[in-house]
Design a protein around this motif. Structure first.
Motif, PDB file in Angstrom:
ATOM      1  N   GLU A 148       0.818  -1.210   0.000  1.00  0.00           N
ATOM      2  CA  GLU A 148       0.000   0.000   0.000  1.00  0.00           C
ATOM      3  C   GLU A 148       0.856   1.267   0.000  1.00  0.00           C
ATOM      4  O   GLU A 148       0.449   2.284  -0.567  1.00  0.00           O
ATOM      5  CB  GLU A 148      -0.928  -0.013   1.214  1.00  0.00           C
ATOM      6  CG  GLU A 148      -1.974  -1.117   1.182  1.00  0.00           C
ATOM      7  CD  GLU A 148      -2.909  -1.044   2.376  1.00  0.00           C
ATOM      8  OE1 GLU A 148      -2.723  -0.109   3.204  1.00  0.00           O
ATOM      9  OE2 GLU A 148      -3.808  -1.891   2.487  1.00  0.00           O
ATOM     10  N   ALA A 162      -7.696   9.126  -3.540  1.00  0.00           N
ATOM     11  CA  ALA A 162      -7.579   7.814  -2.907  1.00  0.00           C
ATOM     12  C   ALA A 162      -8.633   6.865  -3.464  1.00  0.00           C
ATOM     13  O   ALA A 162      -9.820   7.192  -3.483  1.00  0.00           O
ATOM     14  CB  ALA A 162      -7.733   7.949  -1.397  1.00  0.00           C
ATOM     15  N   PRO A 163      -8.235   5.700  -3.936  1.00  0.00           N
ATOM     16  CA  PRO A 163      -9.208   4.778  -4.544  1.00  0.00           C
ATOM     17  C   PRO A 163     -10.054   4.095  -3.478  1.00  0.00           C
ATOM     18  O   PRO A 163      -9.589   3.793  -2.379  1.00  0.00           O
ATOM     19  CB  PRO A 163      -8.312   3.771  -5.274  1.00  0.00           C
ATOM     20  CG  PRO A 163      -7.034   3.770  -4.501  1.00  0.00           C
ATOM     21  CD  PRO A 163      -6.856   5.171  -3.990  1.00  0.00           C
ATOM     22  N   GLU A 164     -11.290   3.836  -3.832  1.00  0.00           N
ATOM     23  CA  GLU A 164     -12.186   3.119  -2.929  1.00  0.00           C
ATOM     24  C   GLU A 164     -12.012   1.608  -3.044  1.00  0.00           C
ATOM     25  O   GLU A 164     -12.223   0.883  -2.076  1.00  0.00           O
ATOM     26  CB  GLU A 164     -13.633   3.496  -3.224  1.00  0.00           C
ATOM     27  CG  GLU A 164     -13.941   4.977  -2.984  1.00  0.00           C
ATOM     28  CD  GLU A 164     -15.395   5.311  -3.264  1.00  0.00           C
ATOM     29  OE1 GLU A 164     -16.138   4.380  -3.663  1.00  0.00           O
ATOM     30  OE2 GLU A 164     -15.784   6.478  -3.073  1.00  0.00           O
ATOM     31  N   ASN A 165     -11.627   1.144  -4.218  1.00  0.00           N
ATOM     32  CA  ASN A 165     -11.375  -0.277  -4.424  1.00  0.00           C
ATOM     33  C   ASN A 165     -10.310  -0.435  -5.493  1.00  0.00           C
ATOM     34  O   ASN A 165      -9.777   0.543  -6.024  1.00  0.00           O
ATOM     35  CB  ASN A 165     -12.672  -1.007  -4.823  1.00  0.00           C
ATOM     36  CG  ASN A 165     -13.403  -0.307  -5.960  1.00  0.00           C
ATOM     37  OD1 ASN A 165     -12.798   0.047  -6.968  1.00  0.00           O
ATOM     38  ND2 ASN A 165     -14.702  -0.081  -5.783  1.00  0.00           N
ATOM     39  N   GLN A 166      -9.981  -1.670  -5.829  1.00  0.00           N
ATOM     40  CA  GLN A 166      -8.915  -1.944  -6.785  1.00  0.00           C
ATOM     41  C   GLN A 166      -9.256  -1.469  -8.190  1.00  0.00           C
ATOM     42  O   GLN A 166      -8.361  -1.122  -8.970  1.00  0.00           O
ATOM     43  CB  GLN A 166      -8.601  -3.443  -6.795  1.00  0.00           C
ATOM     44  CG  GLN A 166      -8.009  -3.962  -5.489  1.00  0.00           C
ATOM     45  CD  GLN A 166      -7.660  -5.438  -5.552  1.00  0.00           C
ATOM     46  OE1 GLN A 166      -7.957  -6.115  -6.542  1.00  0.00           O
ATOM     47  NE2 GLN A 166      -7.058  -5.949  -4.495  1.00  0.00           N
ATOM     48  N   ASP A 168     -10.525   1.235  -9.042  1.00  0.00           N
ATOM     49  CA  ASP A 168     -10.259   2.669  -9.187  1.00  0.00           C
ATOM     50  C   ASP A 168      -8.779   2.970  -9.414  1.00  0.00           C
ATOM     51  O   ASP A 168      -8.420   4.119  -9.669  1.00  0.00           O
ATOM     52  CB  ASP A 168     -10.743   3.421  -7.945  1.00  0.00           C
ATOM     53  CG  ASP A 168     -12.253   3.346  -7.784  1.00  0.00           C
ATOM     54  OD1 ASP A 168     -12.941   3.128  -8.803  1.00  0.00           O
ATOM     55  OD2 ASP A 168     -12.742   3.488  -6.645  1.00  0.00           O
TER      56      ASP A 168
END
Length: 248
Positions: A148, A162-166, A168
């Motif tokens: 991360e 910032a992505p919410e899931n992969q 993104d």
């Protein structure tokens, strides 16, 4: 005289090649730039050029998105830690890393073949769908090996939220983050590999100094002991098994 005759015949044959080519009508390849009234021809030529460029870069792109980075760096560290200079040679190191990469990536490549390549060859899906299906298993593999911290660093540099899931995370951001993570892990493993060989070097250097043999390079004396230690502990099996298990 025999050697002079052979050389003369060879030179004569080389000089007559253009004449023979014109006489026998051998095929030729001509590359040039001309004018055209059809914009479609220009578009097709540019597409061919782009495809050839991508194909030339495909091996490097494939290697940088697989387990090859960690494998080749660690194997190079092993050789340097033993101090064997060019043994094993670079060709063997790269070849071993390449075949281990195929071994580790076999499940991923199988998914790509079953979900993307074979349906596309059977004309069940379009080219765009095939590319998306092929990228998905590769992204899953890279996400498992990417930390991360490196991913957050690349997202911050790119100015992305910032992505919410992969889903993104863009692939062009994931790949360099994956490479940074692989280099970090490879150097950590390389440090652990260096420790036992460094201990042997220190012991040999201390013994030589205590004996007053300061002019004798410790590397010459320590090399056989390092090779003996590596053989006794079955070093190659330990290194390869540890590398393969690190991807599980």
């Amino acid at each position: 005289m025999k050697h002079i005759t052979i050389i003369t015949s060879t030179v004569t044959l080389l000089l007559l090649l253009p004449v023979l080519a014109g006489a026998e009508g051998l095929p030729t390849i001509t590359v040039g730039i001309g004018q055209t009234a059809d914009p479609g021809q220009t578009s097709t030529a540019l597409q061919i050029l782009m495809v050839l460029t991508v194909l030339s870069m495909a091996p490097a792109i494939l290697l940088m998105t697989t387990a090859f980075i960690r494998l080749v760096v660690v194997l190079s560290f092993v050789r340097q830690a033993m101090g064997t200079q060019q043994m094993p040679p670079n060709q063997i190191i790269i070849g071993l890393a390449l075949f281990l990469t195929f071994f580790i990536m076999a499940p991923v490549f199988t998914q790509v073949n079953e979900k993307a390549l074979q349906p596309y060859l059977d004309k069940k899906i379009s080219q765009e769908q095939a590319l998306n299906e092929a990228v998905t298993p590769m992204r899953e593999f890279m996400f498992k090996q990417t930390k991360e911290k490196e991913l957050g660093l690349l997202m911050e540099i790119a100015g992305q939220p910032a992505p919410e899931n992969q889903k993104d995370v863009p692939t062009m951001t994931l790949i360099p983050a994956f490479m940074l993570s692989e280099l970090k892990r490879a150097f950590q493993i390389g440090f652990m590999v260096y420790i036992p060989f460094l201990v042997i070097d220190m012991i040999v250097a201390s013994v030589l100094m205590s004996m007053g043999m300061m002019m004798l390079p410790p590397v010459i004396i320590s090399l056989p002991f390092k090779l003996l230690l590596f053989v006794l502990v079955d070093g190659w099996n330990l290194v390869v098994s540890s590398l393969v298990q690190s991807f599980l």
